[in-house]
Scaffold this active site. Sequence first.
Site, PDB file in Angstrom:
ATOM      1  N   CYS A 233       0.858  -1.185   0.000  1.00 31.55           N
ATOM      2  CA  CYS A 233       0.000   0.000   0.000  1.00 31.55           C
ATOM      3  C   CYS A 233       0.898   1.239   0.000  1.00 31.55           C
ATOM      4  CB  CYS A 233      -0.863   0.014   1.253  1.00 31.55           C
ATOM      5  SG  CYS A 233      -1.785  -1.495   1.493  1.00 31.55           S
TER       6      CYS A 233
ATOM      7  N   ARG B 271       1.513   1.602  -5.978  1.00 29.17           N
ATOM      8  CA  ARG B 271       1.766   0.623  -4.901  1.00 29.17           C
ATOM      9  C   ARG B 271       0.508  -0.161  -4.547  1.00 29.17           C
ATOM     10  NH1 ARG B 271       6.468   1.900  -1.980  1.00 29.17           N
ATOM     11  NH2 ARG B 271       5.635   0.834  -0.165  1.00 29.17           N
TER      12      ARG B 271
ATOM     13  N   TRP C 199      -3.750  -2.003  -1.419  1.00 34.15           N
ATOM     14  CA  TRP C 199      -3.760  -3.265  -2.144  1.00 34.15           C
ATOM     15  C   TRP C 199      -4.200  -4.274  -1.101  1.00 34.15           C
ATOM     16  CZ3 TRP C 199      -0.890  -7.987  -2.042  1.00 34.15           C
ATOM     17  CH2 TRP C 199      -1.108  -8.806  -3.163  1.00 34.15           C
TER      18      TRP C 199
ATOM     19  N   ASN D 188       0.655   0.164   6.219  1.00 35.14           N
ATOM     20  CA  ASN D 188       1.113  -0.705   5.133  1.00 35.14           C
ATOM     21  C   ASN D 188       1.816  -1.876   5.794  1.00 35.14           C
ATOM     22  OD1 ASN D 188       2.065  -1.859   2.772  1.00 35.14           O
ATOM     23  ND2 ASN D 188       3.882  -0.537   2.697  1.00 35.14           N
ATOM     24  N   GLY D 189       1.349  -3.088   5.533  1.00 29.62           N
ATOM     25  CA  GLY D 189       1.993  -4.264   6.123  1.00 29.62           C
ATOM     26  C   GLY D 189       0.938  -5.285   6.527  1.00 29.62           C
TER      27      GLY D 189
ATOM     28  N   GLU E 233       9.830 -13.930 -19.938  1.00 31.10           N
ATOM     29  CA  GLU E 233       9.570 -12.525 -19.587  1.00 31.10           C
ATOM     30  C   GLU E 233       8.549 -11.906 -20.536  1.00 31.10           C
ATOM     31  OE1 GLU E 233       9.938 -10.758 -17.180  1.00 31.10           O
ATOM     32  OE2 GLU E 233       9.691  -8.706 -17.903  1.00 31.10           O
TER      33      GLU E 233
ATOM     34  N   LYS F 260       4.973 -10.274 -19.353  1.00 31.16           N
ATOM     35  CA  LYS F 260       4.560  -8.917 -19.722  1.00 31.16           C
ATOM     36  C   LYS F 260       3.167  -8.942 -20.333  1.00 31.16           C
ATOM     37  CE  LYS F 260       6.748  -6.840 -17.830  1.00 31.16           C
ATOM     38  NZ  LYS F 260       7.487  -7.643 -16.960  1.00 31.16           N
TER      39      LYS F 260
ATOM     40  N   GLU G 206       0.305 -10.004 -17.720  1.00 27.81           N
ATOM     41  CA  GLU G 206       0.025  -9.163 -16.541  1.00 27.81           C
ATOM     42  C   GLU G 206      -0.599  -7.818 -16.905  1.00 27.81           C
ATOM     43  OE1 GLU G 206       3.220  -7.669 -14.080  1.00 27.81           O
ATOM     44  OE2 GLU G 206       4.620  -7.757 -15.714  1.00 27.81           O
TER      45      GLU G 206
ATOM     46  N   HIS H 272       6.971 -31.433 -26.395  1.00 25.40           N
ATOM     47  CA  HIS H 272       6.590 -32.360 -25.315  1.00 25.40           C
ATOM     48  C   HIS H 272       5.296 -31.915 -24.636  1.00 25.40           C
ATOM     49  CE1 HIS H 272      10.526 -34.253 -25.719  1.00 25.40           C
ATOM     50  NE2 HIS H 272      10.998 -33.033 -25.863  1.00 25.40           N
TER      51      HIS H 272
ATOM     52  N   LYS I 238       2.874  -2.762  -7.419  1.00 23.49           N
ATOM     53  CA  LYS I 238       4.243  -2.656  -7.909  1.00 23.49           C
ATOM     54  C   LYS I 238       5.202  -3.534  -7.118  1.00 23.49           C
ATOM     55  CE  LYS I 238       7.599  -1.333 -10.415  1.00 23.49           C
ATOM     56  NZ  LYS I 238       7.715  -1.967 -11.742  1.00 23.49           N
TER      57      LYS I 238
END
Length: 611
Positions: A2, A27, A75, A101-102, A484, A488, A491, A507, A606
């Site tokens: 957050c 955040r 968040w 935040n936490g 990667e 990208k 997300e 396979h 983030k």
Amino acid sequence: MCGIVGYIGKRNAMPIVVEALKRLEYRGYDSSGCGIIHDGELLVIKKQGKIVELERAIPDPAKCTGVVGIAHTRWATHGEPNEENAHPQVDCTHKLALVHNGIIENYKPLKEKLIQLGHEFKSQTDTEVLVHLVEEFLKTEVCLEDAVREAMKLVEGTYGLVVISTRFPDKLVAVRKGSPLILGIGNEEYFITSDVSATIIHTNKVIYLQDGEICTVTHNGFDITTLDKRNVKPVISTVDWDISAIEKGEFKHFMLKEIFEQPITIENAYRGRINEQISSTRLGGLNLSNNELRRIKKIQLVACGTSYHAGLIGKYIIEDLARIPVEIEYASEYRYRNPIVPEDTLVFVISQSGETADTLAALREAKAKGAMVMGITNVVGSTIARESDGGTYIHAGSEIGVASTKAFTSQVTILVLLAILLGRMRNLSPIKGLEYISELVNIPTKVEKILTHNETIRQIAQTFMNATNALYLGRGVNFPVALEGALKLKEISYIHAEGYPAAEMKHGPIALIDANMPVIVVAPKDPLYDKVFSNLEEVRARKARIITIATEGDIQLKSISENVIYIPDTLTNLQPLLTVIPLQLLAYHVADLRGLDVDQPRNLAKSVTVE
Ligand code: AGP
């Protein structure tokens, strides 16, 4: 994670804390709120959704005077994203407001105890326990900071928090343990924020609060002590970047700006770290002598998400150049599987934010095993940077877009420098070392050239913006690039995408391929080119729609690809710094064309500071 903000000064707090909050929205952004002390009363406004919803809910600014305030963008961890669970959380008397935040690990027993004492809870959050705890201790403590101090002694977990009270209308109290908090020192005004981006517009003088510190701020100044009341001598730092670093400028999104910053940020990553005299590199932050570096027998790289993909590239390059065995592992797995960390093992944790909970826990586990742990991070003063035994800042500047781009290429650049350094202490020849450092300094120009294909890539993105799946293939050092590229896309566009070793596709995943499946193949000229070409023909035979990332001049691939995106040639081990660029742009344009929120994709934040 957050974002939290506190303000005390001579200006109206409301517009300041809300503006600062917008700088922290990356955040977390599922709900937000603010609280100010207005004419001796606590005014709290909270809204589900983005900060723009909160702004719409704020009444006439003339009715929101008051020079002390706090704000929060969330968040969600405990409790769904709605107004009740948004912060600030307030006490029973509506005189105390707190943002946090936490994660409070022991919130349930504390909540039960507080309910027995008559406290009424309105939310499902762990945070609300904190404000009722402070309320309870204010019945016996004479000042706000002592009530907060006593309350935090009962709390287990992580927190960065700020609290205000109408009983102490000229005071902010902040506490830090495990979640970042910064004190910004302005001109007769002070800011408490989660990171520098929220204070830089007002001041570049900051104090990075440390774990276990409590900061009391009034109009006359600030005081920092430990939770057991030992005075702390503040260290004032000067931030060396300015507001332009957190503005979009002419770009539509931060992500696009950050993609285009990569020629500069890659250069910033290697600047001052190339040692031409001995055809090697220097990484002073490792705090290790050459003799200690020579004694390393094994390297472990630990990270999450994009940083993990950078680490996987690092594995390939370090093993190739330095011939040291490298293990790469997801931090969330490493921390719980009782890892084996033999003597002479050097552990690197890679984290853009320096706050990712799993990566921080992995760092602590490796240290518990007696290992030396180095941090490769982007945020100065971050928890991982502070708890590492040494390390290297990637100097990518503030990365606002949730989808990591410039941090990735800067992380890879640092890992290339490390591979050359360790290699030159072993069997890598001066000629080879010089070949690498000479080519590394050509990379920014080559990235610039790829960026000129931006419009072409947008047109290609239009051809598969409505796909429901996509497959990314690569071999060798470009296999992690395939991973990667897939990350990208998924997300920010919400299209399911998988990265796979090109040869592995036979396979299983080949069963997925049909005329609707876009297959993006990273196929530059390298020793494995012919093998990748064969894989491409297998894919082509199943009528897939093929997009290839190819080396300039390669017309062979054109014959079997629907679209080809060309990149300049370079050394195989440096190719990821180039092959990833088109994949970043492809993902960006698909998401933008789909009308999605590229910088703040749903459900993400983030930095994931929770397990
Ligand atoms: C990457 O685009 C994602 N935002 C995510 O995978 C990220 O890389 C991961 O959460 C690790 O973050 P860190 O580098 O800050 O530790």
